[in-house]
Scaffold this active site. Structure first.
Site, PDB file in Angstrom:
ATOM      1  N   GLU A 170       0.948  -1.175  -0.107  1.00 56.36           N
ATOM      2  CA  GLU A 170       0.063  -0.132  -0.115  1.00 56.36           C
ATOM      3  C   GLU A 170       0.717   1.293  -0.021  1.00 56.36           C
ATOM      4  OE1 GLU A 170      -3.520   2.182   2.645  1.00 56.36           O
ATOM      5  OE2 GLU A 170      -2.103   0.827   3.605  1.00 56.36           O
ATOM      6  N   ASP A 224      -5.701   2.763  -1.628  1.00 55.18           N
ATOM      7  CA  ASP A 224      -6.135   3.800  -0.602  1.00 55.18           C
ATOM      8  C   ASP A 224      -6.676   4.896  -1.215  1.00 55.18           C
ATOM      9  OD1 ASP A 224      -6.824   5.622   1.438  1.00 55.18           O
ATOM     10  OD2 ASP A 224      -6.191   4.071   3.017  1.00 55.18           O
ATOM     11  N   GLU A 273     -11.893   2.733   6.013  1.00 60.24           N
ATOM     12  CA  GLU A 273     -10.921   2.920   6.995  1.00 60.24           C
ATOM     13  C   GLU A 273     -10.716   4.450   7.446  1.00 60.24           C
ATOM     14  OE1 GLU A 273      -6.262   1.359   7.589  1.00 60.24           O
ATOM     15  OE2 GLU A 273      -6.501   2.432   5.889  1.00 60.24           O
TER      16      GLU A 273
END
Length: 269
Positions: A143, A178, A246
């Site tokens: 990520e 993300d 998240e």
């Protein structure tokens, strides 16, 4: 709309961690993710998943000394043994929880070193982790994370992550995209979804409002539009993964705070 997974490390902070599974199911989530499961026996977590009829879709491999400020080991020369032990532990939990993917955090660039000095270690560690995970039918994710939230983090951009995946050459090594981090670092998020999702190298999405990292209907990003983009591209390329929620609830740990902020979820799921 995409399939959403509740991130239990951030959502429902007013509840004990083990009580968050039931809360997420009650609010309509069908899947969960979180940072780390290792404080609890795997069978206890598996029981909670089964009782709540939830699917575990993601968690992180051990990151080193988290409380001491470490944020992963994958890029750090001299820590290979600890890295491998951590991945082995994560894979054991993943099998017990029937979780199809684990996230391996890259780590922080040590003072006085350049990223280029760490790349060989990073690639070698990921190649080993992907081989081990493939034997169990599990994907390994990396990520890109912005350096405002984690100063000094090794991996920051989507193009960097995809270059690494191509270099490693393992079909089960993928990118955890993300959209919060992507917006902070790069912007042009919709075009990056269109660019990277069809490659087959995106294994998971995560979302949060920008810049405060609250609910996705708050801030500068039009998530309703981005969800439509994900849907459109998914239909074209056959992607069927999850979007992890998240974010930090605006109401914090106030009673019912997470649930009160889920109007976006009820509208868009």
């Amino acid at each position: 709309m995409p399939r959403f997974a509740a991130n239990l490390s951030m959502l429902y902070p007013e509840l004990d961690f083990l009580a968050r599974f039931e809360a997420a199911a009650r609010d309509g989530f069908q899947a969960v993710e979180y940072l780390f499961p290792y404080a609890y026996p795997a069978q206890e977590l598996a029981g909670l998943l089964k009782a709540s009829r939830l699917q575990q879709v993601l968690f992180n491999a051990p990151p080193g000394d988290w409380d001491g400020g470490e944020r992963g080991l994958a890029c750090l020369p001299g820590r290979e043994k600890e890295f491998r032990e951590g991945v082995a532990t994560a894979l054991t939990y993943a099998q017990a929880l029937e979780c199809p993917r684990i996230h391996v955090m890259a780590g922080l660039v040590p003072a006085g070193q350049e990223r280029a000095q760490l790349r060989d270690t990073y690639v070698a560690n990921l190649r080993w982790a992907a081989q081990e995970a493939a034997q169990r039918g599990i994907d390994v994710l990396i990520e890109p994370i912005n350096t405002r939230d984690i100063p000094g983090f090794f991996l920051n951009r989507q193009d960097q992550a995809h270059e690494v995946v191509l270099e490693v050459g393992a079909p089960n090594l993928k990118v955890q995209m993300d959209l919060y981090h992507c917006q902070v670092v790069e912007g042009d998020v919709a075009m990056k979804i269109r660019q990277y999702l069809p490659t087959g190298r995106v294994g998971h999405f995560q979302i949060a409002g920008v810049p405060e990292r609250h609910e996705p209907d708050v801030g500068e990003v039009n998530y309703e539009y981005l969800f439509q983009v994900i849907d459109q591209v998914s239909q074209q390329c056959g992607w069927s993964g999850w979007v992890g929620c998240e974010y930090k609830p605006r109401l914090g740990a106030s009673p019912g705070g997470t649930s009160q902020g889920l109007g976006w979820f009820q509208r868009w799921r």
